[in-house]
Design a protein around this motif. Structure first.
Motif, mmCIF file in Angstrom:
data_model
loop_
_atom_site.group_PDB
_atom_site.id
_atom_site.type_symbol
_atom_site.label_atom_id
_atom_site.label_comp_id
_atom_site.label_asym_id
_atom_site.label_seq_id
_atom_site.Cartn_x
_atom_site.Cartn_y
_atom_site.Cartn_z
ATOM 1 N N ILE A 1 48.719 70.451 -27.238
ATOM 2 C CA ILE A 1 49.499 71.028 -26.133
ATOM 3 C C ILE A 1 48.648 70.865 -24.875
ATOM 4 N N ALA A 2 48.796 69.733 -24.218
ATOM 5 C CA ALA A 2 47.945 69.409 -23.069
ATOM 6 C C ALA A 2 48.554 70.009 -21.799
ATOM 7 N N LEU A 3 48.496 71.332 -21.717
ATOM 8 C CA LEU A 3 49.090 72.057 -20.582
ATOM 9 C C LEU A 3 48.072 73.069 -20.077
ATOM 10 N N TYR A 4 48.414 73.744 -18.993
ATOM 11 C CA TYR A 4 47.545 74.799 -18.460
ATOM 12 C C TYR A 4 48.159 76.139 -18.844
ATOM 13 N N ASP B 1 47.341 79.187 -18.375
ATOM 14 C CA ASP B 1 47.401 80.307 -17.431
ATOM 15 C C ASP B 1 48.375 80.040 -16.279
ATOM 16 N N LEU B 2 49.068 78.910 -16.335
ATOM 17 C CA LEU B 2 50.116 78.636 -15.343
ATOM 18 C C LEU B 2 51.477 78.767 -16.024
ATOM 19 N N GLU C 1 55.046 75.955 -12.835
ATOM 20 C CA GLU C 1 53.817 75.520 -12.163
ATOM 21 C C GLU C 1 53.222 74.297 -12.855
ATOM 22 N N PHE D 1 52.843 70.653 -11.075
ATOM 23 C CA PHE D 1 51.545 69.981 -11.004
ATOM 24 C C PHE D 1 51.624 68.576 -11.598
ATOM 25 N N TRP D 2 52.187 68.471 -12.798
ATOM 26 C CA TRP D 2 52.248 67.156 -13.447
ATOM 27 C C TRP D 2 53.159 66.207 -12.671
ATOM 28 N N LYS E 1 53.424 66.115 -9.474
ATOM 29 C CA LYS E 1 52.577 65.592 -8.388
ATOM 30 C C LYS E 1 51.653 64.499 -8.912
ATOM 31 N N ASN F 1 55.518 70.626 -23.259
ATOM 32 C CA ASN F 1 54.671 69.448 -23.452
ATOM 33 C C ASN F 1 55.492 68.162 -23.360
ATOM 34 N N VAL G 1 56.934 67.588 -19.592
ATOM 35 C CA VAL G 1 55.989 66.961 -18.653
ATOM 36 C C VAL G 1 56.147 65.445 -18.672
#
Lengths: 395, 314
Positions: free
Chosen positions: B88-91, B93-94, B98, B102-103, B105, B147, B150
């Protein structure tokens, strides 16, 4: 550039969400600055309290000596009785006690040898400084008397200068007036101190704690980077349009932004709440802040690159920042440690930045004067960044 | 000519003595096709998908995506693909929004276009109502959906999914598989890696079976199953008279080969349903009792077993 900005923005948002990181970045540095400020303060303030026991209250020479001391920037006179004065020295409430004995002035008027007594703690640097200030004042009094005596002896050879009290008084007043504006003077500067002043507690603690806690400001960004590598987000970034160097620049940029914000808060607080004169040389201060932030970011990138787990990174950041700060003189001035420790201390990059900061605060040094210190810090920066780039892994 | 073509890919880590993760793998995926790479852990599936995502440079060979070389035209390839990694290549805490912003962008999207697309993707992954919650508050299935979301942001023509259903509940798995079929129906080319035979069988137009870095078989499900024939495997144990039954059972109608190993008998039968009653009847006649029995219809597991001598789950 917009990729780098987006990466910085994202990292800052994550740091903002991490309350523990904010605690280490802003709250604890302020608490520790105050703690060490008061610890360094005490009798080491800009006006050292000196107990005065004047047993010759009506004497003219005693009054003259006390007047010189009252005008001093170094000491602040506080009246005590004899017993209480000694106790105040023992308790470190005053730097020293000056005891002017009975008959002091009349003895000096009759050209007899006489002295004042000083009580001080021999281990206290404040005591030594106060003692030196009293010696200087006594020297002034002696100097005036000698000048008057010499002048009268030259004008009226073979006659005792005190035979005519009026003439003696006029000569003494003229000599003292001339001594107040001497043709030749010494511009006394203590090492690392402002001219005419000695460093105060917050002059020591504020820049020291700034450097001590600046690495903790990196904690959020550095941990984010380790987690991103662990969960594959760093690697995933490489499948987007962003280039590897932009990712590293974004990470470094976030760390620089974070530490700059931390410095602005802590320096602002130092300047306006604790009276530390950071703004004596704004250009030099700006350059030092940028140097410190870039150097810290390089160190943070290096640690986040070399260490693979969150726990290892936190431990390393704590140990590295504490060791570098303590060795570099952030906890106590290297001047008091002796030449060997001071030389070892300058193996820490923190020592060079601290030297630059204290030179700005205490002497108002310009950009040109602090460049040698900052040059050493940039040398460390290149090494840290080189290792970070060499060992950087996206997974 | 396929939309994705791998040509004799070879990847050796730390040459010349390092591990050879992929060894001479070639395959082609047509546009709008779902192609699954099936194999056990360590077979080289993730390495292949990493090469096709331009994350790893092959030691030898090349691959083309939409006609662009993964070695020489990485930027063009990246604009065509969406990569869903196994992790799970995510953040965490966002929030989901969000993360997507981010992705987005990172894929070069900005302003109103970015916001519009984030809204569409949130709709697609069915998280519009909970878009402002932090991802670490989500269930495993919801995280998997973000995931995947994105990877869809920049409207890729090909979607790579690396074991996207690992560790999630059956309901979420079903939702993800349905979504993948829907992406295919919209014309997307899908490369899917898995070690779950049933997923490969259900989803795939074609399947490549990998083991030890090599492509050991490739084709449609039917083509692959044909490798082991049409017969079902019946494996059973008896309490006595094993030798007598080994002589009787090969003579029954519909029974092919019979073999015994470690006290267990394996029979290849044309139709398990009609043959099983005769097996019980003859065993009873010979004074034996069947104590254990299992039937395996021809499937990819058998193909793998047939080709490698090992079970897929090993």
């Amino acid at each position: 550039m917009r990729w780098i900005c987006a990466l910085i923005q994202k990292d800052l948002l994550q740091t903002y969400r991490d309350k523990l990181s904010l605690l280490f970045t802003f709250l604890l540095p302020v608490v520790f600055t105050m703690f060490f400020g008061f610890l360094f303060g005490g009798v080491e303030g800009s006006s050292l309290p000196v107990a005065v026991v004047n047993q010759d209250p009506s004497g003219g020479t005693a009054a003259q000596l006390l007047k010189i001391l009252e005008n001093s920037d170094v000491v602040m006179l506080v009246q005590y009785d004899a017993k209480e004065a000694e106790r105040a020295v023992a308790d470190n409430r005053v730097a020293a006690a000056l005891i002017i004995p009975r008959g002091f002035s009349s003895n000096t008027s009759s050209q007899e040898t006489t002295s004042v007594n000083i009580v001080r703690n021999p281990e206290s640097s404040g005591g030594r400084t106060a003692c030196s200030a009293v010696r200087q004042a006594v020297g002034r009094v002696n100097g005036g008397r000698l000048a008057a005596q010499t002048a009268l002896a030259a004008l009226f050879p073979g006659i005792d200068p005190t035979d005519d009290p009026q003439r003696w008084s006029r000569a003494l007043n003229a000599a003292n007036a001339a001594m107040a504006k001497p043709a030749l003077s010494i511009d006394l500067q203590s090492s690392g101190a402002r001219a005419g002043e000695i460093p105060r507690g917050f002059d020591m603690s504020s820049p020291g704690m700034l450097i001590n806690w600046i690495l903790f400001g990196l904690l959020g960004s550095a941990i984010t980077m380790v987690i991103e590598r662990q969960n594959g987000a760093l690697r995933r970034l490489l499948t987007t349009r962003v280039r590897p160097w932009q990712i590293i620049a974004g990470k470094g940029g976030a760390m620089i932004t974070m530490t700059l914000a931390q410095q602005v808060v802590l320096i602002g607080l130092g300047q306006f709440a604790f009276g530390v004169h950071y703004l004596r040389s704004p250009g030099a201060l700006a350059l030092t802040m940028i140097t410190l932030s870039v150097m810290s970011a390089a160190l943070g990138l290096m640690l986040a690159t070399l260490l693979r787990s969150e726990a290892a990174l936190i431990a390393a950041l704590v140990i590295v920042s504490m060791v570098l700060a303590a060795l570099g003189g952030a906890w106590f001035p290297l001047e008091v440690t002796g030449p060997t420790f001071a030389a070892i201390g300058h193996l820490s990059p923190a020592a060079w930045v601290l030297d630059a900061l204290r030179a700005i605060i205490l002497r108002g040094w310009s950009v040109g004067q602090i460049l040698p210190y900052l040059g050493a810090a940039w040398g460390y920066t290149v090494v840290f960044l080189g290792i970070a780039l060499w060992r950087f892994r996206f997974e | 000519m396929g939309f994705i073509e791998a040509d004799n890919l070879r990847k050796q880590f730390d040459p010349p003595r390092g591990v050879i993760a992929v060894d001479g793998v070639s395959f082609a995926i047509e546009a709008g096709e779902i192609y699954s790479l099936l194999g056990p852990n360590g077979a080289g599936k993730t390495t292949v998908i990493s090469i096709l995502s331009c994350l790893l440079r092959p030691t030898e060979g090349d691959a083309r995506v939409g006609g662009n070389s993964v070695v020489h035209q990485a930027a063009a390839v990246k604009s065509l693909i969406g990569m869903v990694p196994q992790d799970i290549a995510l953040y965490m805490d966002l929030s989901a929004r969000e993360n997507l912003v981010f992705w987005g962008k990172m894929y070069g999207m900005v302003g109103a276009e970015l916001n519009r697309r984030v809204d569409e993707v949130l709709e697609l992954i069915d998280l519009k109502d909970r878009q402002r919650e932090r991802v670490d508050k989500y269930s495993g299935g919801m995280k998997r959906r973000v995931n995947i979301g994105v990877a869809l942001l920049h409207r890729p023509q090909a979607l790579y999914l690396d074991e996207p259903t690992v560790g999630i509940d059956p309901q979420s798995r079903r939702a993800i598989l349905d979504a993948i079929l829907e992406f295919r129906n919209q014309g997307m080319t899908i490369l899917y890696t898995t070690h779950y035979m049933a997923e490969a069988q259900e989803l795939s137009d074609r399947i490549g079976i990998m083991d030890h870095g090599r492509m050991i078989a490739e084709g449609t499900h039917e083509e692959l199953v044909r490798i082991v024939g049409e017969d079902a495997h019946v494996q059973l144990s008896v309490d006595r008279n094993l030798e007598a039954l080994m002589n009787v059972w090969p003579t029954l109608d519909g029974v092919g080969t019979v073999s015994a190993e470690n006290g267990k008998i394996t029979l290849l039968v044309h139709d398990a349903t009609s043959t099983l009653p005769y097996l019980f009847e003859t065993a009873q006649r010979e004074g034996a009792r069947i104590t254990e029995i299992s039937v395996m219809e021809p499937n990819l597991e058998m193909v793998f077993l047939h080709l490698t001598g090992r079970a897929l789950r090993d």
